[in-house]
Design a protein around this motif. Sequence first.
Motif, PDB file in Angstrom:
ATOM      1  N   ASN A 158       0.837  -1.201   0.000  1.00  0.00           N
ATOM      2  CA  ASN A 158       0.000   0.000   0.000  1.00  0.00           C
ATOM      3  C   ASN A 158       0.870   1.248   0.000  1.00  0.00           C
ATOM      4  O   ASN A 158       2.081   1.185   0.258  1.00  0.00           O
ATOM      5  CB  ASN A 158      -0.977  -0.009   1.181  1.00  0.00           C
ATOM      6  N   SER A 159       0.253   2.365  -0.294  1.00  0.00           N
ATOM      7  CA  SER A 159       0.984   3.633  -0.412  1.00  0.00           C
ATOM      8  C   SER A 159       0.859   4.505   0.835  1.00  0.00           C
ATOM      9  O   SER A 159       1.434   5.595   0.882  1.00  0.00           O
ATOM     10  CB  SER A 159       0.455   4.411  -1.625  1.00  0.00           C
ATOM     11  N   ASP A 211      -5.355   2.575  -2.871  1.00  0.00           N
ATOM     12  CA  ASP A 211      -4.191   2.713  -1.996  1.00  0.00           C
ATOM     13  C   ASP A 211      -3.245   1.530  -2.087  1.00  0.00           C
ATOM     14  O   ASP A 211      -2.047   1.672  -1.810  1.00  0.00           O
ATOM     15  CB  ASP A 211      -4.641   2.841  -0.531  1.00  0.00           C
ATOM     16  N   THR A 228       4.890   3.250  -6.727  1.00  0.00           N
ATOM     17  CA  THR A 228       3.623   3.809  -6.231  1.00  0.00           C
ATOM     18  C   THR A 228       3.249   3.280  -4.846  1.00  0.00           C
ATOM     19  O   THR A 228       2.394   3.853  -4.174  1.00  0.00           O
ATOM     20  CB  THR A 228       2.455   3.481  -7.189  1.00  0.00           C
ATOM     21  N   GLN A 229       3.898   2.181  -4.413  1.00  0.00           N
ATOM     22  CA  GLN A 229       3.561   1.526  -3.145  1.00  0.00           C
ATOM     23  C   GLN A 229       4.783   1.575  -2.225  1.00  0.00           C
ATOM     24  O   GLN A 229       5.802   0.960  -2.500  1.00  0.00           O
ATOM     25  CB  GLN A 229       3.173   0.066  -3.398  1.00  0.00           C
ATOM     26  N   ASN A 230       4.674   2.300  -1.118  1.00  0.00           N
ATOM     27  CA  ASN A 230       5.824   2.471  -0.223  1.00  0.00           C
ATOM     28  C   ASN A 230       5.975   1.332   0.766  1.00  0.00           C
ATOM     29  O   ASN A 230       7.045   1.168   1.351  1.00  0.00           O
ATOM     30  CB  ASN A 230       5.673   3.776   0.574  1.00  0.00           C
TER      31      ASN A 230
END
Length: 332
Positions: A158-159, A211, A228-230
């Motif tokens: 998820n971001s 997300d 895009t996803q941390n």
Amino acid sequence: MNKLVHATAILGLTLGLASSLSASEFSDMEPVTLRLAHVVNEQDGFHIAAVKFQELVSERTDGAVTIDIYPNASLGDERTLLEGMQIGTVDMGVITNGPVANFVEEMAVFELPFLFSSPEDAYAVLDGPIGQELLDKLSEVNLKGLAYAERGFRNLTNSERPVSHPDDIDGLRVRVMENPVYVDTFRELGANAVPMAWTEALTAMQQGTIDGQENPVNVVHSFKLHETQNHMTMSRHTYAPAIFVMGMSVWDGLPEAAQGVIEQAAQEAAEHERSVNAEMESEQLAELRASGMEIVEDPDMEAFQSAVAPVYEKYGSQFGDYLERIREAQQQ
């Protein structure tokens, strides 16, 4: 004659005879080209499996059967591919189990969360009588199931924030496959589960309309989801098979010898992909970390398992005796 030389000569003669017999089986066959499609890129395990299959089939049919590979959803998303196989516009593909389960409901038993504790547990069931029975059921919807490759154990990305407990998921908009078991699993975990095709999900992540998503490490890596996803959580919430599947009309149109080669090549290509996935995972995780992705290695698995108990209550009885048989097989 030296015993070793004699044995070697016999072995060479035997192999040569087998080769000529194999070649002669296909020398009179009208050449066939099969279009094999999948929805991921050329770095993905599906493509690795497809290329291995292509090589084995060409070699073992002496070139009588050629496999052309169409990656990157160039022939459509997974549901479109399966529908194409049913009507004969697509020959075959490597397809994630979730969409296949929309055609044969019992296949969704494999989608139940935390069903398998290890890859070996999954392989024993998939490659055994239970897995074969379910592959055979595809014939009821005009499809031929050949073998189980894998998408693998799926993990959440998820971001927004690190996730180590179901409470951390609350409210996250998470893309899931278009499959009711996945949708309900993530709703029970507190997410706003958004079912959509993978091609749409990539755009949605870039635009921030969702997300997160859930997929195995190899997908996170090959599609550069760290951009895009941390955050990634090694939730291993579901083991997802993937299926080498063919349109039944195409299968029925092949000579018996070619059918045998294709079935065996699919199994060997599936096992090859599994081993490559296992070898690559630690390297891929290291690269994702180096790219800045934060990875939670040890989430609260007991809390996750407790949260999804209602999924078993809702779906367990829908799969006949398959859930019970899978559990029994794992206890043996």
